[in-house]
Write a protein that holds these residues in place. Structure first.
Motif, PDB file in Angstrom:
ATOM      1  N   LEU A  20      12.202  -7.242 -25.927  1.00 24.10           N
ATOM      2  CA  LEU A  20      10.985  -7.996 -26.233  1.00 24.10           C
ATOM      3  C   LEU A  20       9.782  -7.414 -25.496  1.00 24.10           C
ATOM      4  O   LEU A  20       8.693  -7.295 -26.059  1.00 24.10           O
ATOM      5  CB  LEU A  20      11.163  -9.471 -25.872  1.00 24.10           C
ATOM      6  CG  LEU A  20      10.000 -10.392 -26.211  1.00 24.10           C
ATOM      7  CD1 LEU A  20       9.744 -10.396 -27.712  1.00 24.10           C
ATOM      8  CD2 LEU A  20      10.275 -11.785 -25.716  1.00 24.10           C
ATOM      9  N   GLY A  21       9.974  -7.008 -24.263  1.00 24.47           N
ATOM     10  CA  GLY A  21       8.898  -6.377 -23.498  1.00 24.47           C
ATOM     11  C   GLY A  21       8.490  -5.043 -24.088  1.00 24.47           C
ATOM     12  O   GLY A  21       7.302  -4.711 -24.157  1.00 24.47           O
ATOM     13  N   VAL A  28       0.862  -4.139 -28.485  1.00 27.12           N
ATOM     14  CA  VAL A  28      -0.422  -4.204 -27.784  1.00 27.12           C
ATOM     15  C   VAL A  28      -1.052  -2.822 -27.687  1.00 27.12           C
ATOM     16  O   VAL A  28      -2.252  -2.648 -27.918  1.00 27.12           O
ATOM     17  CB  VAL A  28      -0.243  -4.836 -26.386  1.00 27.12           C
ATOM     18  CG1 VAL A  28      -1.494  -4.685 -25.543  1.00 27.12           C
ATOM     19  CG2 VAL A  28       0.127  -6.298 -26.526  1.00 27.12           C
ATOM     20  N   SER A  29      -0.258  -1.808 -27.369  1.00 30.09           N
ATOM     21  CA  SER A  29      -0.803  -0.455 -27.265  1.00 30.09           C
ATOM     22  C   SER A  29      -1.245   0.077 -28.624  1.00 30.09           C
ATOM     23  O   SER A  29      -2.221   0.834 -28.705  1.00 30.09           O
ATOM     24  CB  SER A  29       0.214   0.486 -26.631  1.00 30.09           C
ATOM     25  OG  SER A  29       1.353   0.621 -27.454  1.00 30.09           O
ATOM     26  N   LEU A  72       2.971   3.675 -22.427  1.00 30.21           N
ATOM     27  CA  LEU A  72       3.612   4.022 -21.167  1.00 30.21           C
ATOM     28  C   LEU A  72       2.954   3.305 -19.994  1.00 30.21           C
ATOM     29  O   LEU A  72       3.645   2.790 -19.107  1.00 30.21           O
ATOM     30  CB  LEU A  72       3.569   5.533 -20.958  1.00 30.21           C
ATOM     31  CG  LEU A  72       4.245   6.053 -19.699  1.00 30.21           C
ATOM     32  CD1 LEU A  72       5.731   5.749 -19.731  1.00 30.21           C
ATOM     33  CD2 LEU A  72       4.020   7.544 -19.577  1.00 30.21           C
ATOM     34  N   ALA A  73       1.638   3.255 -19.990  1.00 32.04           N
ATOM     35  CA  ALA A  73       0.933   2.571 -18.899  1.00 32.04           C
ATOM     36  C   ALA A  73       1.270   1.085 -18.871  1.00 32.04           C
ATOM     37  O   ALA A  73       1.512   0.513 -17.800  1.00 32.04           O
ATOM     38  CB  ALA A  73      -0.566   2.776 -19.046  1.00 32.04           C
ATOM     39  N   LEU A  74       1.299   0.450 -20.027  1.00 33.92           N
ATOM     40  CA  LEU A  74       1.658  -0.971 -20.085  1.00 33.92           C
ATOM     41  C   LEU A  74       3.101  -1.193 -19.640  1.00 33.92           C
ATOM     42  O   LEU A  74       3.397  -2.143 -18.911  1.00 33.92           O
ATOM     43  CB  LEU A  74       1.462  -1.513 -21.502  1.00 33.92           C
ATOM     44  CG  LEU A  74       0.040  -1.759 -21.950  1.00 33.92           C
ATOM     45  CD1 LEU A  74       0.021  -2.107 -23.438  1.00 33.92           C
ATOM     46  CD2 LEU A  74      -0.596  -2.858 -21.153  1.00 33.92           C
ATOM     47  N   LEU A  75       3.992  -0.329 -20.075  1.00 35.29           N
ATOM     48  CA  LEU A  75       5.402  -0.480 -19.724  1.00 35.29           C
ATOM     49  C   LEU A  75       5.620  -0.314 -18.224  1.00 35.29           C
ATOM     50  O   LEU A  75       6.355  -1.087 -17.606  1.00 35.29           O
ATOM     51  CB  LEU A  75       6.236   0.542 -20.495  1.00 35.29           C
ATOM     52  CG  LEU A  75       7.736   0.380 -20.419  1.00 35.29           C
ATOM     53  CD1 LEU A  75       8.148  -0.958 -21.009  1.00 35.29           C
ATOM     54  CD2 LEU A  75       8.404   1.512 -21.166  1.00 35.29           C
TER      55      LEU A  75
END
Length: 94
Positions: A20-21, A28-29, A72-75
């Motif tokens: 889900l994440g 979002v990205s 990648l930044a969000l993750l």
């Protein structure tokens, strides 16, 4: 493989993000990449117009790079935040 019968793959056992994440970060990205390219379209087009035949290809590569870099930044941000939260709660030992 032993993990075929389990509900999670082995990578999800240590990942605090989960499916889900991952999906949320991806959506979002994708939205951020679309908005950023829509806002900066004229700038990107002016830069890549040096090579007229490759300008559309460059637009696609720029958009894909922004999308993947944002994902990648969000993750990484979500992973760090959840790991710190788990450590502060005492559920994970250092």
């Amino acid at each position: 493989m032993a993990w075929r019968n389990s509900a999670q793959c082995p990578a999800e056992e240590w990942s605090p993000v989960g499916r889900l994440g991952q999906a949320t970060c991806g959506v979002v990205s994708l939205g951020v990449a679309i908005v950023s390219l829509a806002v900066g379209y004229s700038v990107v087009l002016a830069v890549v117009s040096v090579l007229p035949l490759l300008s559309t290809t460059a637009l696609v590569f720029v958009w894909a790079f922004v999308w993947l870099a944002t994902w990648l930044a969000l993750l990484v941000g979500v992973t760090v935040a959840r790991s710190r939260l788990a450590v502060s709660r005492g559920t994970v030992s250092r």
